[in-house]
Design a protein around this motif. Structure first.
Motif, short mmCIF file in Angstrom:
data_model
loop_
_atom_site.label_atom_id
_atom_site.label_comp_id
_atom_site.label_asym_id
_atom_site.label_seq_id
_atom_site.Cartn_x
_atom_site.Cartn_y
_atom_site.Cartn_z
N GLY A 133 29.50 33.85 61.18
CA GLY A 133 30.27 34.50 59.97
C GLY A 133 30.19 36.06 60.03
O GLY A 133 29.97 36.54 60.97
N GLU A 134 30.49 36.51 58.82
CA GLU A 134 30.32 37.98 58.73
C GLU A 134 29.08 38.50 58.22
O GLU A 134 28.24 37.76 57.75
N THR A 135 28.74 39.78 59.01
CA THR A 135 27.72 40.56 58.40
C THR A 135 27.70 41.20 57.24
O THR A 135 28.74 42.31 57.36
N PRO A 136 27.39 40.95 56.17
CA PRO A 136 27.60 41.79 54.76
C PRO A 136 27.49 43.35 54.91
O PRO A 136 26.49 43.61 55.89
N GLY A 137 28.28 43.93 54.42
CA GLY A 137 27.94 45.39 54.46
C GLY A 137 28.80 46.24 55.73
O GLY A 137 28.51 47.43 55.81
N THR A 138 29.16 45.29 56.78
CA THR A 138 29.50 46.10 58.02
C THR A 138 30.51 45.39 58.57
O THR A 138 31.14 44.38 57.83
N LEU A 139 31.31 45.79 59.66
CA LEU A 139 32.33 45.33 60.30
C LEU A 139 32.01 44.50 61.51
O LEU A 139 32.55 44.72 62.69
N ASN B 2 28.89 33.86 51.50
CA ASN B 2 30.23 33.56 50.92
C ASN B 2 30.43 31.94 50.72
O ASN B 2 30.35 31.25 51.89
N ASP B 3 30.80 31.67 49.67
CA ASP B 3 31.23 30.03 49.40
C ASP B 3 32.50 30.07 49.83
O ASP B 3 33.30 29.55 49.35
N PHE B 4 32.89 29.93 51.38
CA PHE B 4 34.16 29.67 51.88
C PHE B 4 34.30 28.17 51.63
O PHE B 4 35.56 27.78 52.06
N GLY B 53 41.47 38.42 45.88
CA GLY B 53 40.72 38.60 44.70
C GLY B 53 39.54 37.64 44.56
O GLY B 53 38.43 38.20 44.17
N TRP B 54 39.66 36.54 45.29
CA TRP B 54 38.17 35.72 45.46
C TRP B 54 37.23 36.54 46.32
O TRP B 54 36.09 36.40 45.90
N LEU B 55 37.70 37.15 47.32
CA LEU B 55 36.95 37.85 48.12
C LEU B 55 35.87 39.00 47.32
O LEU B 55 34.84 39.22 47.66
N VAL B 56 37.08 39.88 46.53
CA VAL B 56 36.36 40.68 45.75
C VAL B 56 35.41 40.43 45.11
O VAL B 56 34.12 40.86 44.80
N VAL B 57 35.52 39.27 44.31
CA VAL B 57 34.52 38.78 43.14
C VAL B 57 33.21 38.30 44.07
O VAL B 57 32.18 38.55 43.81
N ASP B 58 33.37 37.80 45.24
CA ASP B 58 32.45 37.14 46.01
C ASP B 58 31.46 38.21 46.64
O ASP B 58 30.34 38.08 46.51
N TRP B 59 32.08 39.52 47.00
CA TRP B 59 31.46 40.59 47.59
C TRP B 59 30.61 41.25 46.36
O TRP B 59 29.61 41.98 46.57
N VAL B 60 31.24 41.34 45.20
CA VAL B 60 30.56 41.72 44.04
C VAL B 60 29.29 41.22 43.68
O VAL B 60 28.08 41.67 43.52
N ARG B 61 29.30 39.60 43.83
CA ARG B 61 28.19 38.83 43.48
C ARG B 61 27.16 39.15 44.73
O ARG B 61 26.06 39.07 44.34
N GLN B 62 27.92 39.44 45.86
CA GLN B 62 26.65 39.68 47.03
C GLN B 62 26.19 40.89 46.91
O GLN B 62 25.20 41.30 47.64
N GLY B 63 26.49 41.91 46.19
CA GLY B 63 26.24 43.17 46.02
C GLY B 63 26.84 44.04 47.04
O GLY B 63 26.23 45.16 47.26
N LYS B 65 28.99 46.29 47.46
CA LYS B 65 29.74 46.97 46.73
C LYS B 65 31.05 47.80 47.43
O LYS B 65 32.17 48.17 46.76
N ARG B 66 30.81 48.23 48.44
CA ARG B 66 31.52 49.16 49.40
C ARG B 66 32.76 48.18 49.70
O ARG B 66 33.93 48.67 49.63
N PHE B 67 32.53 46.95 50.10
CA PHE B 67 33.72 46.26 50.49
C PHE B 67 34.50 45.60 49.22
O PHE B 67 35.70 45.36 49.44
N ALA B 68 33.65 45.41 48.04
CA ALA B 68 34.40 44.74 46.88
C ALA B 68 35.37 46.12 46.37
O ALA B 68 36.42 45.83 46.04
N LEU B 69 34.87 47.27 46.58
CA LEU B 69 35.63 48.46 46.30
C LEU B 69 37.13 48.32 47.37
O LEU B 69 38.03 48.58 46.63
N LEU B 70 36.77 48.34 48.49
CA LEU B 70 37.96 48.27 49.52
C LEU B 70 38.81 47.16 49.12
O LEU B 70 40.00 47.34 49.09
N GLY B 71 38.32 46.01 48.76
CA GLY B 71 39.10 44.82 48.38
C GLY B 71 39.98 45.17 47.07
O GLY B 71 41.17 44.82 46.97
N SER B 72 39.19 45.74 46.14
CA SER B 72 39.88 46.20 44.75
C SER B 72 41.16 47.15 45.29
O SER B 72 42.22 47.28 44.70
N ALA B 73 40.77 48.04 45.97
CA ALA B 73 41.76 48.96 46.68
C ALA B 73 43.06 48.31 47.13
O ALA B 73 44.22 48.93 46.97
#
Lengths: 272, 88
Positions: A133-139, B2-4, B53-63, B65-73
């Motif tokens: 899967g993906e590594t959180p916070g990274t690419l 992630n709850d895929f 949208g699902w990914l953004v919510v999931d990334w927020v839950r995971q903490g 934040k950087r990718f949640a912000l990118l998803g929102s963008a």
């Protein structure tokens, strides 16, 4: 085009588009135009095929954890922004110049994929199914390959984003999806394994197609009965394509992709 | 993590529903067929946006934040693109 031929063309292009992460519109639209359909009606059907293939592939690709959503989202921001700019300035560039540009890009991408030998990312015996899967916070991430598990990381991000921006720009300029540029960019420039690149591209082209379809719907350019037929065939084609993608070895996918891109490139330049 | 599984199940249902609507749009004549085909297209448009949208919510839950912000963008870029396309 008669309905049976339309459904068959949509099915075949969706299979190929899903295996290579190309999206399918770059294949379907020329076929429809060659068969006598007006380009302004063929382009929306191309995007319906892309969206259907993307949706059909999603459940399987999610289960296999092949898609790297973080790479997809990070690169799609640049691609979508560039596509918007491309759409806004599309009237300023001649169609002939655009066709040659697209053809050259396709040939360069084909050459880049064909000249590479072997597999760049090799399995790591210390990894297990729990790491996939993906590594959180990274690419970065891990994907399953045969009995092994392969770690990868997106490299050369600035150059990759430039390529994705170009994919978006030519997508906005030409009206075809940019998957045929995105997958080689992710694979050959960013060094993402071709299967992950293709799966991630299949996700992002669905996003791009959604916006395009919204525009075409607002312009009244979608013939609903034809679109529904293409969607049905595209959904079946995408389902078949994603299963084939899972079975085929990466070098074969990459070489097949190169051959298709070379054919597209030559067709675009010859038919400009 | 992630709850895929849940997202995959939702997309699987969307796939079946879209296919049913697509068949209706392709083979049922008249206004019912047209409505069925239109519903198919609407689902094809909505599904990828819901997925982001699902990914953004999931990334927020995971903490994350950087990718949640990118998803929102990305959602903002998509909304802007859609709005500009309609205005033009």
């Amino acid at each position: 085009m008669n309905p049976v031929a339309l459904a068959f063309a949509a099915f075949v292009t969706a299979v190929i588009g899903t295996i290579g992460g190309l999206g399918g519109a770059i294949l379907l639209v020329p076929v429809l135009v060659l068969s006598g359909m007006e380009a302004k009606y063929a382009a929306p059907l191309g995007l319906v095929s892309v969206a259907a293939g993307s949706l059909a592939a999603a459940p399987h690709q999610l289960a296999a954890r092949l898609v790297n959503h973080r790479i997809g989202v990070a690169t799609e921001i640049v691609a979508s922004s560039a596509a918007l700019i491309g759409a806004l300035v599309s009237g300023l560039i001649g169609q002939s110049v655009l066709a040659v540009l697209l053809g050259v890009v396709a040939l360069v991408a084909a050459f880049a994929g064909a000249r590479r030998k072997g597999v760049r990312n090799l399995p790591d015996s210390s990894l297990s199914v729990a790491d996939v899967g993906e590594t959180p916070g990274t690419l970065a991430g891990v994907y399953p390959l045969g009995d092994g598990f392969v770690p990868y990381r997106a490299n050369r991000l600035p150059l990759g984003l430039l390529g994705m921006g170009m994919a978006g720009l030519i997508s906005g300029l030409s009206g075809v999806g940019g998957g045929w540029v995105k997958t080689p960019t992710a694979s050959e420039v960013m060094h993402v394994p071709v299967k992950v690149a293709a799966a991630t591209s299949t996700f992002t082209v669905g996003v791009t197609a959604a916006v395009g379809l919204l525009v075409y719907e607002s312009q009244g350019r979608i013939v609903v009965s034809d679109a529904a037929l293409v969607a049905a065939a595209g959904l079946i084609g995408g389902t078949v394509g994603v299963r084939l993608q899972h079975l085929l070895p990466p070098p074969l996918v990459r070489r097949g992709l190169s051959v298709i891109l070379a054919v597209i490139g030559v067709l675009l330049i010859v038919r400009r | 993590m992630n709850d895929f599984k849940l997202l995959g199940r939702i997309l699987q249902i969307a796939l079946f529903v879209t296919f049913a609507f697509a068949l209706g749009g392709a083979f049922i004549p008249g206004s019912i067929g047209h409505a069925s085909g239109t519903a198919c297209i609407v689902i094809l448009i909505i599904t990828p946006v819901v997925r982001v949208g699902w990914l953004v919510v999931d990334w927020v839950r995971q903490g994350d934040k950087r990718f949640a912000l990118l998803g929102s963008a990305l959602l903002f870029v998509l909304a802007t693109s859609g709005a500009i396309a309609f205005v033009r």
